[in-house]
Design a protein around this motif. Sequence first.
Motif, PDB file in Angstrom:
ATOM      1  N   MET A 197       0.828  -1.218   0.000  1.00 34.68           N
ATOM      2  CA  MET A 197       0.000   0.000   0.000  1.00 34.68           C
ATOM      3  C   MET A 197       0.859   1.263   0.000  1.00 34.68           C
ATOM      4  O   MET A 197       0.550   2.222  -0.709  1.00 34.68           O
ATOM      5  N   TYR A 198       1.931   1.280   0.801  1.00 31.78           N
ATOM      6  CA  TYR A 198       2.812   2.446   0.811  1.00 31.78           C
ATOM      7  C   TYR A 198       3.474   2.649  -0.549  1.00 31.78           C
ATOM      8  O   TYR A 198       3.698   3.780  -0.970  1.00 31.78           O
ATOM      9  N   THR A 199       3.772   1.556  -1.222  1.00 29.49           N
ATOM     10  CA  THR A 199       4.359   1.661  -2.565  1.00 29.49           C
ATOM     11  C   THR A 199       3.372   2.330  -3.517  1.00 29.49           C
ATOM     12  O   THR A 199       3.746   3.229  -4.285  1.00 29.49           O
TER      13      THR A 199
ATOM     14  N   THR B 236      10.599  -0.500   8.624  1.00 25.26           N
ATOM     15  CA  THR B 236      11.951  -1.060   8.690  1.00 25.26           C
ATOM     16  C   THR B 236      12.718  -0.647   7.440  1.00 25.26           C
ATOM     17  O   THR B 236      12.134  -0.256   6.429  1.00 25.26           O
ATOM     18  N   TYR B 237      14.038  -0.774   7.520  1.00 25.32           N
ATOM     19  CA  TYR B 237      14.869  -0.474   6.360  1.00 25.32           C
ATOM     20  C   TYR B 237      14.485  -1.369   5.184  1.00 25.32           C
ATOM     21  O   TYR B 237      14.458  -0.928   4.045  1.00 25.32           O
ATOM     22  N   GLU B 238      14.176  -2.624   5.483  1.00 29.36           N
ATOM     23  CA  GLU B 238      13.797  -3.564   4.429  1.00 29.36           C
ATOM     24  C   GLU B 238      12.510  -3.122   3.741  1.00 29.36           C
ATOM     25  O   GLU B 238      12.395  -3.175   2.514  1.00 29.36           O
ATOM     26  N   GLU B 239      11.528  -2.694   4.534  1.00 29.61           N
ATOM     27  CA  GLU B 239      10.261  -2.233   3.956  1.00 29.61           C
ATOM     28  C   GLU B 239      10.479  -0.993   3.097  1.00 29.61           C
ATOM     29  O   GLU B 239       9.910  -0.873   2.006  1.00 29.61           O
ATOM     30  N   ILE B 240      11.311  -0.084   3.580  1.00 32.71           N
ATOM     31  CA  ILE B 240      11.575   1.142   2.829  1.00 32.71           C
ATOM     32  C   ILE B 240      12.279   0.806   1.519  1.00 32.71           C
ATOM     33  O   ILE B 240      11.936   1.355   0.464  1.00 32.71           O
ATOM     34  N   ALA B 241      13.243  -0.109   1.570  1.00 36.09           N
ATOM     35  CA  ALA B 241      13.952  -0.512   0.352  1.00 36.09           C
ATOM     36  C   ALA B 241      12.974  -1.100  -0.655  1.00 36.09           C
ATOM     37  O   ALA B 241      13.048  -0.809  -1.852  1.00 36.09           O
ATOM     38  N   GLU B 242      12.031  -1.890  -0.163  1.00 36.93           N
ATOM     39  CA  GLU B 242      11.048  -2.498  -1.061  1.00 36.93           C
ATOM     40  C   GLU B 242      10.081  -1.457  -1.621  1.00 36.93           C
ATOM     41  O   GLU B 242       9.790  -1.443  -2.816  1.00 36.93           O
ATOM     42  N   ILE B 243       9.600  -0.569  -0.775  1.00 39.32           N
ATOM     43  CA  ILE B 243       8.651   0.460  -1.210  1.00 39.32           C
ATOM     44  C   ILE B 243       9.269   1.378  -2.251  1.00 39.32           C
ATOM     45  O   ILE B 243       8.653   1.716  -3.256  1.00 39.32           O
ATOM     46  N   THR B 244      10.510   1.780  -2.002  1.00 37.45           N
ATOM     47  CA  THR B 244      11.162   2.744  -2.892  1.00 37.45           C
ATOM     48  C   THR B 244      11.927   2.080  -4.023  1.00 37.45           C
ATOM     49  O   THR B 244      12.478   2.773  -4.880  1.00 37.45           O
ATOM     50  N   ASP B 245      11.977   0.758  -3.991  1.00 38.60           N
ATOM     51  CA  ASP B 245      12.714  -0.005  -5.001  1.00 38.60           C
ATOM     52  C   ASP B 245      14.168   0.473  -5.070  1.00 38.60           C
ATOM     53  O   ASP B 245      14.689   0.808  -6.131  1.00 38.60           O
ATOM     54  N   THR B 246      14.773   0.550  -3.876  1.00 34.54           N
ATOM     55  CA  THR B 246      16.122   1.075  -3.720  1.00 34.54           C
ATOM     56  C   THR B 246      16.953   0.089  -2.906  1.00 34.54           C
ATOM     57  O   THR B 246      16.423  -0.604  -2.041  1.00 34.54           O
ATOM     58  N   ALA B 247      18.252   0.047  -3.160  1.00 34.29           N
ATOM     59  CA  ALA B 247      19.148  -0.831  -2.406  1.00 34.29           C
ATOM     60  C   ALA B 247      19.191  -0.420  -0.937  1.00 34.29           C
ATOM     61  O   ALA B 247      19.040   0.758  -0.605  1.00 34.29           O
ATOM     62  N   MET B 248      19.395  -1.403  -0.055  1.00 35.86           N
ATOM     63  CA  MET B 248      19.415  -1.168   1.382  1.00 35.86           C
ATOM     64  C   MET B 248      20.450  -0.105   1.768  1.00 35.86           C
ATOM     65  O   MET B 248      20.169   0.781   2.569  1.00 35.86           O
ATOM     66  N   GLY B 249      21.646  -0.168   1.200  1.00 37.57           N
ATOM     67  CA  GLY B 249      22.677   0.817   1.511  1.00 37.57           C
ATOM     68  C   GLY B 249      22.254   2.222   1.132  1.00 37.57           C
ATOM     69  O   GLY B 249      22.532   3.180   1.858  1.00 37.57           O
ATOM     70  N   THR B 250      21.569   2.353   0.017  1.00 37.00           N
ATOM     71  CA  THR B 250      21.084   3.659  -0.429  1.00 37.00           C
ATOM     72  C   THR B 250      20.024   4.186   0.533  1.00 37.00           C
ATOM     73  O   THR B 250      20.010   5.368   0.873  1.00 37.00           O
ATOM     74  N   VAL B 251      19.138   3.297   0.983  1.00 42.93           N
ATOM     75  CA  VAL B 251      18.098   3.694   1.943  1.00 42.93           C
ATOM     76  C   VAL B 251      18.742   4.224   3.217  1.00 42.93           C
ATOM     77  O   VAL B 251      18.393   5.306   3.708  1.00 42.93           O
ATOM     78  N   LYS B 252      19.706   3.481   3.752  1.00 38.25           N
ATOM     79  CA  LYS B 252      20.375   3.910   4.997  1.00 38.25           C
ATOM     80  C   LYS B 252      21.102   5.233   4.799  1.00 38.25           C
ATOM     81  O   LYS B 252      21.051   6.113   5.656  1.00 38.25           O
ATOM     82  N   SER B 253      21.753   5.383   3.665  1.00 38.19           N
ATOM     83  CA  SER B 253      22.467   6.621   3.366  1.00 38.19           C
ATOM     84  C   SER B 253      21.498   7.800   3.285  1.00 38.19           C
ATOM     85  O   SER B 253      21.764   8.870   3.835  1.00 38.19           O
ATOM     86  N   ARG B 254      20.380   7.610   2.595  1.00 34.48           N
ATOM     87  CA  ARG B 254      19.394   8.689   2.461  1.00 34.48           C
ATOM     88  C   ARG B 254      18.821   9.091   3.812  1.00 34.48           C
ATOM     89  O   ARG B 254      18.620  10.279   4.085  1.00 34.48           O
ATOM     90  N   ILE B 255      18.560   8.098   4.654  1.00 34.57           N
ATOM     91  CA  ILE B 255      18.023   8.398   5.985  1.00 34.57           C
ATOM     92  C   ILE B 255      19.047   9.186   6.791  1.00 34.57           C
ATOM     93  O   ILE B 255      18.716  10.217   7.391  1.00 34.57           O
ATOM     94  N   ASN B 256      20.285   8.733   6.796  1.00 36.21           N
ATOM     95  CA  ASN B 256      21.330   9.436   7.558  1.00 36.21           C
ATOM     96  C   ASN B 256      21.564  10.845   7.034  1.00 36.21           C
ATOM     97  O   ASN B 256      21.649  11.802   7.807  1.00 36.21           O
ATOM     98  N   ARG B 257      21.677  10.991   5.733  1.00 39.55           N
ATOM     99  CA  ARG B 257      21.921  12.323   5.169  1.00 39.55           C
ATOM    100  C   ARG B 257      20.710  13.231   5.378  1.00 39.55           C
ATOM    101  O   ARG B 257      20.868  14.424   5.651  1.00 39.55           O
ATOM    102  N   GLY B 258      19.510  12.669   5.263  1.00 40.37           N
ATOM    103  CA  GLY B 258      18.301  13.449   5.510  1.00 40.37           C
ATOM    104  C   GLY B 258      18.229  13.931   6.946  1.00 40.37           C
ATOM    105  O   GLY B 258      17.901  15.090   7.215  1.00 40.37           O
ATOM    106  N   ARG B 259      18.561  13.043   7.879  1.00 40.98           N
ATOM    107  CA  ARG B 259      18.568  13.419   9.300  1.00 40.98           C
ATOM    108  C   ARG B 259      19.598  14.518   9.565  1.00 40.98           C
ATOM    109  O   ARG B 259      19.337  15.455  10.327  1.00 40.98           O
TER     110      ARG B 259
END
Length: 191
Positions: A71-73, A152-175
């Motif tokens: 649904m989030y996707t 979770t990071y896994e859910e975000i990676a799936e929703i955004t269709d993005t690699a896990m490392g990219t998700v973590k990087s985006r979250i850290n840089r956004g914060r």
Amino acid sequence: MSDEDVMEQLQSGVVEAFDIIVQRYKDRLHNFLYRYTHNHEDCEDLVQETFLRVYRSRMSYERIAKLSTWMYTIALNLAKSMYKKKQRMSLVSIHADESDPDDREMQITDTVILQDEELHLKLSVQELERALQELNDDFREAVILRDIQQLTYEEIAEITDTAMGTVKSRINRGRQQLQEIIGSYVKSETI
């Protein structure tokens, strides 16, 4: 009953199952989409469109994915589409004088110290939402999904269709960017 079980009932023709899904997700989707769009009308439209797409696409849902992720996707894709469409639209103010380059919206700064804690909290939330809007789309999307929607990071990676490392990087840089933006707000409050 799990979300996935409810969706299975909907796929089997139990129409009441859709009401359960709406009740479980309307506030969460509204919260997510408002922080993404920062516009109540757009948010309401997107929530309704998300549920419409969920209902229409109910048979394409497969239980291998969490219903919330699916649904989030859908919601995120609709929001991105709306954003792209709005970027192509031009806005014209009836008050702006295009021949005068100095004709701008007035910004009035309130320097009064707030005594009312509830009002201060409300203004702080508004400042956070303003700061979220200053982030680029990828960072804002990742921070909202992680810190506000608590996915979770896994859910975000799936929703955004993005690699896990990219998700973590985006979250850290956004914060980090949020801290910088809000830090300037906090400093101006203490002066």
